[in-house]
Design a protein around this motif. Structure first.
Motif, short mmCIF file in Angstrom:
data_model
loop_
_atom_site.label_atom_id
_atom_site.label_comp_id
_atom_site.label_asym_id
_atom_site.label_seq_id
_atom_site.Cartn_x
_atom_site.Cartn_y
_atom_site.Cartn_z
N THR A 129 0.92 -1.17 0.04
CA THR A 129 -0.22 0.07 -0.08
C THR A 129 1.06 1.19 0.13
O THR A 129 0.44 2.31 -0.71
CB THR A 129 -0.96 -0.12 1.30
N ALA A 130 2.13 1.39 0.65
CA ALA A 130 2.83 2.52 0.75
C ALA A 130 3.22 2.87 -0.69
O ALA A 130 3.30 3.99 -1.17
CB ALA A 130 3.94 2.40 1.89
N GLN A 131 3.81 1.69 -1.24
CA GLN A 131 4.35 1.92 -2.74
C GLN A 131 3.04 2.45 -3.70
O GLN A 131 3.45 3.24 -4.69
CB GLN A 131 4.96 0.48 -3.18
N ASN A 132 2.10 2.03 -3.37
CA ASN A 132 0.91 2.50 -4.40
C ASN A 132 0.57 3.65 -3.94
O ASN A 132 0.07 4.42 -4.90
CB ASN A 132 -0.13 1.54 -3.88
N TRP A 133 0.53 4.23 -2.82
CA TRP A 133 0.05 5.67 -2.73
C TRP A 133 1.40 6.51 -3.17
O TRP A 133 0.98 7.64 -3.68
CB TRP A 133 0.11 5.72 -1.07
N LYS A 134 2.63 6.14 -2.99
CA LYS A 134 3.78 6.80 -3.68
C LYS A 134 3.49 6.85 -5.26
O LYS A 134 3.77 8.03 -5.84
CB LYS A 134 4.93 6.04 -3.51
N LEU A 135 3.19 5.74 -5.92
CA LEU A 135 2.88 5.89 -7.31
C LEU A 135 1.44 6.62 -7.43
O LEU A 135 1.67 7.47 -8.46
CB LEU A 135 2.63 4.51 -7.88
N LYS A 136 0.72 6.78 -6.87
CA LYS A 136 -0.45 7.57 -7.25
C LYS A 136 0.03 9.04 -6.75
O LYS A 136 -0.37 10.01 -7.78
CB LYS A 136 -1.65 7.38 -5.79
N ALA A 137 0.88 9.30 -6.00
CA ALA A 137 1.26 10.63 -5.75
C ALA A 137 2.01 11.06 -6.92
O ALA A 137 2.26 12.37 -7.47
CB ALA A 137 1.67 11.00 -4.20
N TYR A 138 2.88 10.36 -7.30
CA TYR A 138 3.91 10.54 -8.63
C TYR A 138 3.07 11.00 -9.69
O TYR A 138 3.41 11.93 -10.28
CB TYR A 138 4.65 9.46 -8.71
N ILE A 139 2.12 10.28 -9.98
CA ILE A 139 1.34 10.43 -11.01
C ILE A 139 0.52 11.75 -11.04
O ILE A 139 0.38 12.35 -11.83
CB ILE A 139 0.36 9.13 -11.71
N GLU A 140 -0.07 11.81 -9.79
CA GLU A 140 -1.11 13.09 -9.77
C GLU A 140 -0.31 14.56 -9.34
O GLU A 140 -0.83 15.35 -9.82
CB GLU A 140 -1.97 12.72 -8.64
N ILE A 141 0.80 14.32 -8.94
CA ILE A 141 1.76 15.63 -8.66
C ILE A 141 2.77 15.89 -9.28
O ILE A 141 2.98 16.78 -9.98
CB ILE A 141 1.89 15.39 -6.99
N VAL A 142 3.64 14.90 -9.24
CA VAL A 142 5.17 15.14 -10.03
C VAL A 142 5.00 15.19 -11.47
O VAL A 142 5.63 16.04 -12.19
CB VAL A 142 6.14 13.67 -9.44
N CYS A 143 4.20 14.06 -12.02
CA CYS A 143 3.89 13.96 -13.42
C CYS A 143 3.37 15.54 -13.99
O CYS A 143 3.57 16.02 -14.91
CB CYS A 143 2.87 13.00 -13.95
N VAL A 144 2.40 15.90 -13.11
CA VAL A 144 1.50 17.17 -13.42
C VAL A 144 2.54 18.42 -13.51
O VAL A 144 2.54 19.19 -14.27
CB VAL A 144 0.38 17.33 -12.58
N SER A 145 3.53 18.16 -12.30
CA SER A 145 4.47 19.40 -12.22
C SER A 145 5.31 19.61 -13.35
O SER A 145 5.87 20.35 -13.73
CB SER A 145 5.09 19.14 -10.92
N LEU A 146 5.97 18.19 -13.93
CA LEU A 146 6.83 18.20 -15.08
C LEU A 146 6.13 18.55 -16.37
O LEU A 146 6.55 19.60 -17.01
CB LEU A 146 7.06 16.70 -15.16
N LEU A 147 4.99 18.46 -16.45
CA LEU A 147 3.99 18.88 -17.50
C LEU A 147 4.04 20.35 -17.50
O LEU A 147 4.07 21.02 -18.60
CB LEU A 147 2.59 18.21 -17.73
N GLU A 148 4.06 20.92 -16.48
CA GLU A 148 3.58 22.46 -16.44
C GLU A 148 5.19 22.98 -16.83
O GLU A 148 5.04 24.00 -17.56
CB GLU A 148 3.31 22.84 -14.75
N ILE A 149 6.12 22.42 -16.30
CA ILE A 149 7.56 22.86 -16.64
C ILE A 149 7.49 22.97 -18.35
O ILE A 149 8.16 23.64 -18.93
CB ILE A 149 8.53 21.99 -15.98
N PHE A 150 7.23 21.37 -18.61
CA PHE A 150 7.38 21.25 -20.01
C PHE A 150 6.49 22.37 -21.25
O PHE A 150 7.00 22.89 -22.14
CB PHE A 150 7.00 19.96 -20.50
N ILE A 151 5.30 22.69 -20.60
CA ILE A 151 4.55 23.44 -21.39
C ILE A 151 5.05 25.01 -21.35
O ILE A 151 5.20 25.63 -22.44
CB ILE A 151 3.19 23.63 -20.53
N GLU A 152 5.71 25.37 -20.19
CA GLU A 152 6.41 26.62 -20.00
C GLU A 152 7.38 26.76 -21.02
O GLU A 152 7.69 27.73 -21.70
CB GLU A 152 6.79 26.85 -18.75
#
Length: 170
Positions: A129-152
């Motif tokens: 469960t801890a790994q799954n929550w980390k994966l969820k956070a990565y997808i919802e937060i880190v991935c989106v943050s990278l997209l914002e940077i890429f768009i910029e």
């Protein structure tokens, strides 16, 4: 390889063992630590693949001497609202020898097994469960943050190609 809205933006291979840009705008704008952290991340995934291919060989009843392909894709989708992006979906999927093996249900943070042979791995991974929550956070937060940077930083060609939805696969 990394994809942004279907276009390759970077890649990593076991020969070079480093993350390499495929876009001029990334070479010019992404800080050095982006490439260092990205390289470490891809090396970690490479090691994971080597370690875990055995998990799949046994249930898929394959001979260890055969050639096998294990693939993983992780991505997020966003909608653009003015100059901000909002998470609208995400995923991680594994394929084995060209067929779907496991996929992550981001809503429940659990794994889906489209084939019988994946059920034991699904059960094992659901218990992490801890790994799954980390994966969820990565997808919802880190991935989106990278997209914002890429768009910029993306050049006009990419900006003109974007529709409402943008996808990044890492």
């Amino acid at each position: 390889m990394g994809l942004l809205d279907g276009r390759q933006i970077d890649y990593y291979n076991s020969k070079d063992q480093r993350l390499i840009s495929k876009q001029k705008w990334m070479q010019e704008n992404m800080p050095e630590d982006y490439w260092e952290i990205g390289t470490l991340s891809r090396k970690s995934k490479e090691q994971w693949f080597h370690k875990n291919i055995g998990i799949l060989i046994e249930p898929m009843r394959r001979n260890e001497s055969d050639l096998h392909v294990l693939q993983m894709i992780t991505g997020c989708e966003v909608t653009q609202q003015g100059d901000k992006v909002k998470f609208s979906g995400g995923f991680r999927e594994y394929g084995y020898d060209g067929k779907g093996f496991l996929s992550f249900d981001i809503t429940s943070s659990r794994w889906l097994a489209p084939v019988y042979e994946a059920l034991s791995t699904k059960r094992e991974w659901d218990d992490m469960t801890a790994q799954n929550w980390k994966l969820k956070a990565y997808i919802e937060i880190v991935c989106v943050s990278l997209l914002e940077i890429f768009i910029e930083y993306a050049d006009a060609e990419l900006r003109n190609a974007w529709g409402v939805n943008v996808f990044v696969g890492l």
